[in-house]
Scaffold this motif. Structure first.
Motif, PDB file in Angstrom:
ATOM      1  N   GLY A 131      44.907  45.627  39.101  1.00 35.38           N
ATOM      2  CA  GLY A 131      43.953  45.799  40.186  1.00 35.38           C
ATOM      3  C   GLY A 131      43.563  44.464  40.798  1.00 35.38           C
ATOM      4  O   GLY A 131      44.194  43.431  40.548  1.00 35.38           O
ATOM      5  N   VAL A 132      42.498  44.478  41.578  1.00 36.92           N
ATOM      6  CA  VAL A 132      42.081  43.264  42.285  1.00 36.92           C
ATOM      7  C   VAL A 132      41.104  42.433  41.476  1.00 36.92           C
ATOM      8  O   VAL A 132      40.677  41.366  41.923  1.00 36.92           O
ATOM      9  N   GLY A 133      40.734  42.916  40.288  1.00 37.82           N
ATOM     10  CA  GLY A 133      39.916  42.102  39.399  1.00 37.82           C
ATOM     11  C   GLY A 133      38.433  42.348  39.447  1.00 37.82           C
ATOM     12  O   GLY A 133      37.648  41.512  38.966  1.00 37.82           O
ATOM     13  N   ILE A 134      37.996  43.494  39.991  1.00 32.01           N
ATOM     14  CA  ILE A 134      36.579  43.849  39.970  1.00 32.01           C
ATOM     15  C   ILE A 134      36.431  45.296  39.520  1.00 32.01           C
ATOM     16  O   ILE A 134      37.105  46.195  40.023  1.00 32.01           O
ATOM     17  N   THR A 135      35.565  45.504  38.531  1.00 30.86           N
ATOM     18  CA  THR A 135      35.231  46.846  38.038  1.00 30.86           C
ATOM     19  C   THR A 135      33.722  46.938  37.891  1.00 30.86           C
ATOM     20  O   THR A 135      33.076  45.976  37.444  1.00 30.86           O
ATOM     21  N   LEU A 136      33.167  48.055  38.270  1.00 32.10           N
ATOM     22  CA  LEU A 136      31.724  48.261  38.156  1.00 32.10           C
ATOM     23  C   LEU A 136      31.413  49.315  37.103  1.00 32.10           C
ATOM     24  O   LEU A 136      32.110  50.328  37.004  1.00 32.10           O
TER      25      LEU A 136
END
Length: 272
Positions: A97-102
């Motif tokens: 992925g783009v490197g951000i997870t919430l």
């Protein structure tokens, strides 16, 4: 944006996120889920959904992801964490992925004291996470924002369902663990079963679009359960060519819900 660095798999936060990524039961117990990617993060920010934590992949989050992470932290007050690549990949719902997870708090509305007069979609035993997310996305796109699911359906807030929904969850009101018999107490609407095994022709029948409706969709293969069919007020089938045995449940829902919308638009009766 100040990042708290996590480098050990023994970290309690990391173990918590790993459980959320691997287990729908853990999501239900914690009242939280994981959302990966720019699009979901933007939708969550726009809707003001409660964010518990922002996870960043060490040395590989895109500039856009980092900027968005900072905006979310400022807006929500959530803590931000930087995880080593291997740790991040183990908790991220998406590979590469783009490197951000919430980590996002799950919205769990209370059941109403009296039935709600609105259109709804009911998932009966839909266990495939991709189908479940597609059904939510299709319903919201068609103007149907109330979603209910049986206890045997997939957890609608699991990371994989959330990913497939592409942000539609945050435009919906979602009720889980709803038995077919409970629909009459939840919605003041006619319960319409989409049933490939029999029923009235969806396109040749008239009047079903009048008033509020609950479209009931079953799992791939078995379709609606006997209990769901017994709870329905009417059954409808989508006439398809003999060369094709059946429709995917997501496609079937799109046909029913957008045929409903088309008819109401023609009559100037679209519901909001």
């Amino acid at each position: 944006m100040q990042l708290k660095v996590i480098t050990s798999a023994a970290n309690e936060h990391y173990k918590h996120w790993k459980k959320l990524n691997e287990s729908a039961r853990a999501c239900r117990k914690a009242g939280a889920t994981l959302a990966e990617g720019i699009h979901l993060a933007q939708v969550i920010l726009e809707h003001g959904a409660p964010v518990r934590a922002v996870l960043i992949r060490e040395n590989s989050a895109t500039a856009e992801a980092l900027a968005l992470a900072g905006e979310i932290v400022r807006s929500t007050g959530a803590a931000a964490y930087e995880l080593g690549a291997a740790l991040y990949d183990a908790v991220s719902p998406v590979e590469r992925g783009v490197g951000i997870t919430l980590e996002v708090q799950i919205a769990a509305p209370e059941r109403p004291a009296s039935p709600i007069a609105c259109d709804a979609l009911y998932l009966d035993g839909v266990q495939d996470t991709g189908n479940a997310g597609t059904l939510i996305r299709t319903a919201v796109a068609s103007g149907v924002r109330a979603i209910a699911a049986s206890p045997s359906s997939a957890c609608l807030w699991s990371p994989k369902v959330l990913r497939a929904g592409m942000g539609a969850h945050f435009g919906a009101v979602i009720y889980e663990n709803v038995e077919p018999e409970d629909l009459r107490n939840l919605f003041a609407a006619r319960r319409l079963a989409a049933d490939a095994r029999g029923g009235m022709d969806l396109f040749r029948s008239c009047g079903w679009e009048a008033g509020c409706t609950v479209w009931m969709m079953g799992a791939e293969g078995p379709g609606l359960s006997d209990r769901a069919l017994q709870a329905a007020d009417a059954r409808y089938l989508i006439p398809i060519e003999e060369a094709c045995e059946s429709l995917n449940v997501g496609a079937a829902a799109a046909v029913c819900l957008f045929e409903q919308r088309r008819r109401r638009l023609m009559l100037g009766q679209e519901r909001r």
